[in-house]
Design a protein around this motif. Structure first.
Motif, PDB file in Angstrom:
ATOM      1  N   GLU A  29     -14.596 -37.677  27.817  1.00  0.00           N
ATOM      2  CA  GLU A  29     -15.466 -38.190  27.628  1.00  0.00           C
ATOM      3  C   GLU A  29     -16.971 -37.294  27.206  1.00  0.00           C
ATOM      4  O   GLU A  29     -17.567 -36.751  26.754  1.00  0.00           O
ATOM      5  N   ASN A  32     -17.280 -34.310  28.488  1.00  0.00           N
ATOM      6  CA  ASN A  32     -17.502 -33.356  27.208  1.00  0.00           C
ATOM      7  C   ASN A  32     -19.399 -32.938  26.770  1.00  0.00           C
ATOM      8  O   ASN A  32     -19.421 -32.270  25.890  1.00  0.00           O
ATOM      9  N   TYR A  57     -11.032 -29.520  15.352  1.00  0.00           N
ATOM     10  CA  TYR A  57     -10.964 -30.326  15.654  1.00  0.00           C
ATOM     11  C   TYR A  57     -12.117 -31.010  16.955  1.00  0.00           C
ATOM     12  O   TYR A  57     -12.453 -31.912  16.749  1.00  0.00           O
ATOM     13  N   ALA A  58     -11.122 -30.585  17.437  1.00  0.00           N
ATOM     14  CA  ALA A  58     -10.768 -31.377  19.187  1.00  0.00           C
ATOM     15  C   ALA A  58     -12.506 -30.918  19.908  1.00  0.00           C
ATOM     16  O   ALA A  58     -13.504 -31.679  20.389  1.00  0.00           O
ATOM     17  N   ARG A  59     -12.705 -29.791  19.656  1.00  0.00           N
ATOM     18  CA  ARG A  59     -14.407 -29.307  19.937  1.00  0.00           C
ATOM     19  C   ARG A  59     -15.141 -30.095  18.618  1.00  0.00           C
ATOM     20  O   ARG A  59     -16.825 -30.526  19.607  1.00  0.00           O
ATOM     21  N   GLU A  62     -16.025 -33.560  19.976  1.00  0.00           N
ATOM     22  CA  GLU A  62     -17.467 -33.470  20.995  1.00  0.00           C
ATOM     23  C   GLU A  62     -18.404 -33.642  20.743  1.00  0.00           C
ATOM     24  O   GLU A  62     -19.597 -33.299  21.082  1.00  0.00           O
ATOM     25  N   HIS A  88     -10.572 -37.632  14.394  1.00  0.00           N
ATOM     26  CA  HIS A  88      -9.901 -37.816  15.207  1.00  0.00           C
ATOM     27  C   HIS A  88      -8.533 -38.228  14.258  1.00  0.00           C
ATOM     28  O   HIS A  88      -7.159 -37.856  14.703  1.00  0.00           O
ATOM     29  N   THR A  91      -6.020 -35.053  14.616  1.00  0.00           N
ATOM     30  CA  THR A  91      -6.191 -35.046  16.071  1.00  0.00           C
ATOM     31  C   THR A  91      -5.041 -36.312  16.568  1.00  0.00           C
ATOM     32  O   THR A  91      -4.486 -35.302  17.358  1.00  0.00           O
ATOM     33  N   ASN A  93      -5.280 -38.868  16.609  1.00  0.00           N
ATOM     34  CA  ASN A  93      -5.594 -40.347  17.567  1.00  0.00           C
ATOM     35  C   ASN A  93      -5.881 -41.731  16.464  1.00  0.00           C
ATOM     36  O   ASN A  93      -7.465 -41.213  15.564  1.00  0.00           O
TER      37      ASN A  93
END
Length: 252
Positions: A29, A32, A57-59, A62, A88, A91, A93
């Motif tokens: 984390e 990133n 969403y992941a990017r 970050e 989150h 994704t 999470n």
């Protein structure tokens, strides 16, 4: 004494393992965040918003995490946290999404967008309750513990009661209807389990619980039927007849 030493050694090994895992999970984390270019808060947020709108969403996480880390008290801080909740959630999470929501509500009890946070908290708990693998293959999971469902129901109920003019109310009400049926169905499954094992009083009580608490669900007749059959097995004919008559009236 040797056994105690063995247990202590095992506990140390387990603790060390968890510490190692925690260090490993936090390291990526941080890496990133470090990979995100040094820009102003506004420039970073513009990038993050565009990335979020594109479904990356992941990017987006970050970029938003970098803003949250570098500009924790900046003008975008609250919006960044709301966007992080959404990212989150997308994704999967759910734990991180819930942690972010709870922190936001705790630190901003009078924020104008609390209705959104309660709405998202309901959606996140619904997602946390689901098992995609079993649902994909059509496995009936109504017998799962409904604790997450109850929490989601409470979140969306808070939204409806406390923020009646919120734009999220129509969707929240639809979800509440689904959650009500989910909770009622769980109780019916448990009642059927007890009935099959001849625990007739427990079965009747579960049916009664549905009648008392989930009468607006589509499982009211199922609950009354379980009560009728269970009371009959117990020799409580008056109660059985009562449930039967109520079920007949409810069908009209």
């Amino acid at each position: 004494m040797i056994m105690n030493l063995g247990k202590r050694a095992f506990a140390i090994v387990v603790s060390a393992s968890f510490l190692g895992l925690a260090a490993c999970s936090s390291a990526p984390e941080q890496e990133n965040i470090e990979r995100v270019p040094n820009k102003s808060a506004q420039a970073l947020y513009d990038d993050a918003k565009q990335t979020l709108d594109s479904g990356l969403y992941a990017r987006a996480i970050e970029l938003l995490s970098a803003i949250n880390s570098r500009y924790p008290f900046g003008p975008y801080s609250r919006q960044v946290q709301m966007d992080l909740v959404f990212a989150h959630y997308q994704t999967g999470n759910t734990e991180q999404a819930l942690a972010t929501i709870d922190r936001f509500i705790r630190l901003n009890p009078n924020h104008k967008n609390l209705d959104y946070m309660y709405y998202m908290r309901g959606l996140v708990n619904i997602k946390a309750d689901k098992n995609a693998f079993q649902e994909y293959f059509g496995v009936d999971r109504a017998d799962r513990d409904a604790s997450r469902t109850r929490v989601a129901f409470q979140d969306l109920s808070t939204l409806v009661k406390s923020y009646p003019s919120s734009p999220y109310i129509p969707e929240a009400k639809k979800r509440l209807g689904w959650l009500l049926n989910r909770m009622a169905r769980y109780e019916i499954k448990v009642a059927q389990y007890y009935f099959e094992r001849e625990a007739f009083l427990a079965a009747a009580n579960r049916g009664k619980y549905v009648v008392e608490h989930y009468s607006q669900s589509s499982y009211l007749n199922d609950a009354l039927l379980i009560m009728e059959q269970s009371y009959k097995k117990l020799g409580l004919n008056d109660l059985s007849e009562n449930a039967k008559q109520t079920r007949a009236l409810n069908k009209r």
